[in-house]
Design a protein around this motif. Structure first.
Motif, PDB file in Angstrom:
ATOM      1  N   PRO A  32       0.838  -1.211   0.000  1.00 28.75           N
ATOM      2  CA  PRO A  32       0.000   0.000   0.000  1.00 28.75           C
ATOM      3  C   PRO A  32       0.868   1.254   0.000  1.00 28.75           C
ATOM      4  O   PRO A  32       2.057   1.221   0.333  1.00 28.75           O
ATOM      5  N   PRO A  33       0.277   2.412  -0.352  1.00 32.96           N
ATOM      6  CA  PRO A  33       1.076   3.638  -0.475  1.00 32.96           C
ATOM      7  C   PRO A  33       1.808   4.044   0.793  1.00 32.96           C
ATOM      8  O   PRO A  33       2.892   4.604   0.730  1.00 32.96           O
ATOM      9  N   GLY A  34       1.231   3.766   1.956  1.00 37.06           N
ATOM     10  CA  GLY A  34       1.897   4.166   3.191  1.00 37.06           C
ATOM     11  C   GLY A  34       3.166   3.392   3.483  1.00 37.06           C
ATOM     12  O   GLY A  34       4.038   3.871   4.220  1.00 37.06           O
ATOM     13  N   ILE A  35       3.276   2.188   2.930  1.00 37.95           N
ATOM     14  CA  ILE A  35       4.431   1.330   3.207  1.00 37.95           C
ATOM     15  C   ILE A  35       5.389   1.288   2.024  1.00 37.95           C
ATOM     16  O   ILE A  35       6.612   1.228   2.197  1.00 37.95           O
ATOM     17  N   ALA A  36       4.864   1.313   0.814  1.00 40.92           N
ATOM     18  CA  ALA A  36       5.705   1.227  -0.378  1.00 40.92           C
ATOM     19  C   ALA A  36       6.572   2.482  -0.514  1.00 40.92           C
ATOM     20  O   ALA A  36       6.187   3.579  -0.075  1.00 40.92           O
ATOM     21  N   ARG A  37       7.728   2.330  -1.119  1.00 42.43           N
ATOM     22  CA  ARG A  37       8.624   3.451  -1.327  1.00 42.43           C
ATOM     23  C   ARG A  37       8.120   4.336  -2.467  1.00 42.43           C
ATOM     24  O   ARG A  37       7.571   3.846  -3.450  1.00 42.43           O
ATOM     25  N   THR A  38       8.322   5.618  -2.328  1.00 43.67           N
ATOM     26  CA  THR A  38       7.907   6.560  -3.356  1.00 43.67           C
ATOM     27  C   THR A  38       8.935   6.588  -4.485  1.00 43.67           C
ATOM     28  O   THR A  38      10.042   6.035  -4.373  1.00 43.67           O
ATOM     29  N   LEU A  39       8.567   7.248  -5.570  1.00 44.70           N
ATOM     30  CA  LEU A  39       9.483   7.377  -6.695  1.00 44.70           C
ATOM     31  C   LEU A  39      10.724   8.159  -6.296  1.00 44.70           C
ATOM     32  O   LEU A  39      11.845   7.841  -6.718  1.00 44.70           O
ATOM     33  N   GLU A  40      10.544   9.177  -5.454  1.00 43.47           N
ATOM     34  CA  GLU A  40      11.691   9.964  -4.997  1.00 43.47           C
ATOM     35  C   GLU A  40      12.664   9.103  -4.198  1.00 43.47           C
ATOM     36  O   GLU A  40      13.886   9.222  -4.345  1.00 43.47           O
ATOM     37  N   GLN A  41      12.136   8.225  -3.346  1.00 42.79           N
ATOM     38  CA  GLN A  41      12.998   7.341  -2.566  1.00 42.79           C
ATOM     39  C   GLN A  41      13.723   6.341  -3.457  1.00 42.79           C
ATOM     40  O   GLN A  41      14.902   6.032  -3.237  1.00 42.79           O
ATOM     41  N   ARG A  42      13.040   5.823  -4.468  1.00 45.52           N
ATOM     42  CA  ARG A  42      13.689   4.867  -5.375  1.00 45.52           C
ATOM     43  C   ARG A  42      14.804   5.543  -6.172  1.00 45.52           C
ATOM     44  O   ARG A  42      15.871   4.957  -6.378  1.00 45.52           O
ATOM     45  N   LEU A  43      14.556   6.785  -6.646  1.00 46.03           N
ATOM     46  CA  LEU A  43      15.599   7.498  -7.375  1.00 46.03           C
ATOM     47  C   LEU A  43      16.779   7.828  -6.483  1.00 46.03           C
ATOM     48  O   LEU A  43      17.937   7.820  -6.927  1.00 46.03           O
ATOM     49  N   ALA A  44      16.502   8.135  -5.207  1.00 41.61           N
ATOM     50  CA  ALA A  44      17.601   8.406  -4.278  1.00 41.61           C
ATOM     51  C   ALA A  44      18.455   7.163  -4.045  1.00 41.61           C
ATOM     52  O   ALA A  44      19.675   7.263  -3.865  1.00 41.61           O
ATOM     53  N   GLU A  45      17.833   5.986  -4.064  1.00 43.95           N
ATOM     54  CA  GLU A  45      18.604   4.751  -3.911  1.00 43.95           C
ATOM     55  C   GLU A  45      19.429   4.453  -5.158  1.00 43.95           C
ATOM     56  O   GLU A  45      20.559   3.954  -5.060  1.00 43.95           O
TER      57      GLU A  45
END
Length: 426
Positions: A32-45
């Motif tokens: 769900p959105p509250g637990i899944a990583r956002t696009l910004e977090q994925r790009l930061a990784e």
């Protein structure tokens, strides 16, 4: 009753039946959105940053921020003063209070305006592309205007769109400064270099400006209008105002007037500031966006003395299955057109269009009611569709329309009209 329910697909329900939610249609794939990583977090990784090497450095003027307690105390004092003003309260209740927008703008400039401009510049990537890992807060408000005509001007805000035809002449630059102070003004384009993506084109360079009078400065590069090539989208053009600690010798960079050499105008803001960082401090910024227009064709040919560069997106070739002798469930006219040379199809439509045009008369407009005449019922369905497309200038017959700027067709409306017309003709 049961048979009727089965015929209706289960639309009739009993009174005690509770409708289940459409969980299958609205099922969420993954977390769900509250637990899944956002696009910004994925790009930061994917693009990790080193806390030391990628640290942002403030290269502008330092202005101390008052303590939070002092700010709240001042706000409360102002609110108390406004509440005790009976005349002001009466005007507010009767909706007769008039507020000067100029005073509001001046208050914004002197308080949070510079921080807002810095945030907008960061959003557009101005600091990242010009100064790499550095930024500054533009405490000196920079107002730039292009003359539109004798009565109106085109202002440069922070990211507004100004076409090259509107920015052909040198703009007017206004800012507040002391008479004895020295300034440097630079206009650069970080998106437009034709050969090196890491370099910029210098459009204007005036150094050693005394106070606010640009005529007293040394013109290192005269003003050159924006020239974004066709097909490259919107380009950013940034005015950066530097405060000088002393007079700088720009004679080694100065070019004769006029200078239309793009090689000589190749520039890097980062290298320029690095070489003069001891005596230069960025203080103000203003920028706009520009894209290609028809006036640039003449500019490239007659001013820059070069062929106009045009960029197009190269689409991948559409895969078409090998042609067979007996295609299954394929409209034969569309199937054959799929394997024809597009040039032959355009030539066929062009010849039809030339038959409709008289060189001594105005070009006829598209008929308002193209399907007013019914067709023979004995015609096959594929022939009816071809006639309908030709009448409505649809598909390959689009080139039959007059040469003008027309909007994209409403495909849903066209499909509905085509279906209704076929039903009537049958």
């Amino acid at each position: 009753m049961a048979a009727a329910i089965r015929l209706l697909g289960g639309a009739v329900r009993s009174k005690n039946f509770i409708e289940r939610p459409l969980t299958r249609l609205l099922r969420i794939r993954g977390k769900p959105p509250g637990i899944a990583r956002t696009l910004e977090q994925r790009l930061a990784e994917l693009n990790p940053k080193d806390p030391e090497l990628d640290k942002q450095i403030d290269i502008g003027f330092y202005r101390p921020i008052p303590p939070r307690r002092k700010q709240i105390k001042e706000r409360l004092a102002i609110r108390k003063q406004l509440k005790e003003d009976a005349v002001l309260a009466e005007k507010a209740r009767t909706r007769t209070l008039r507020i000067s927008l100029e005073e509001v703008k001046e208050e914004w400039k002197n308080t949070i305006g510079p921080h807002h401009i810095r945030e907008v510049a960061e959003h557009y990537g101005i600091f990242q592309d010009l100064f790499d890992h550095a930024y500054f807060t533009p405490y000196v408000m920079l107002d730039v205007f292009f003359d539109y005509d004798d009565q109106f001007v085109t202002p440069v805000h922070r990211g507004n769109i100004i076409y090259p035809s509107e920015a052909e002449k040198e703009p007017t630059v206004v800012y507040n400064a002391e008479k004895d102070s020295l300034w440097t003004l630079v206009l650069t384009n970080p998106d437009g270099h034709l050969l090196d993506g890491q370099s910029e084109y210098l459009h204007w360079f005036v150094g050693n400006i005394k106070g606010t009078d640009l005529t007293t400065g040394d013109i290192v590069f005269h003003y050159l209008q924006p020239f974004p090539p066709r097909g490259t989208g919107y380009h950013r053009y940034a005015f950066v105002l530097y405060k000088q600690e002393e007079k700088i010798d720009y004679s080694s960079k100065k070019q004769p007037f006029p200078c239309y050499s793009l090689k000589a105008r190749t520039f890097k803001t980062f290298d320029f500031y690095k070489a003069h960082q001891e005596v230069l401090t960025p203080a103000g910024i203003a920028f706009f966006q520009s894209t290609w227009d028809q006036s640039l064709t003449d500019f490239f040919h007659n001013v820059l003395q070069m062929r106009e560069p045009v960029y197009e997106y190269c689409h991948k070739t559409r895969y078409i299955k090998p042609q067979v002798k007996y295609p299954h469930r394929e409209p034969f006219n569309l199937y054959l057109d799929r394997y024809r040379d597009p040039k032959d199809m355009r030539k066929e439509v062009l010849l039809k269009r030339l038959k409709m045009i008289d060189p001594f008369k105005d070009e006829p407009s598209t008929p308002e009611y193209p399907n007013i005449y019914r067709l023979d019922k004995d015609l096959p369905s594929w022939k009816k569709k071809e006639i309908w497309k030709e009448r409505n200038r649809f598909g390959k017959y689009r080139d039959l329309r007059p040469f003008t700027i027309y909007p994209e067709p409403d495909l849903e409306r066209i499909e509905r009209g085509m279906k209704a017309w076929f039903e009537e003709s049958d």
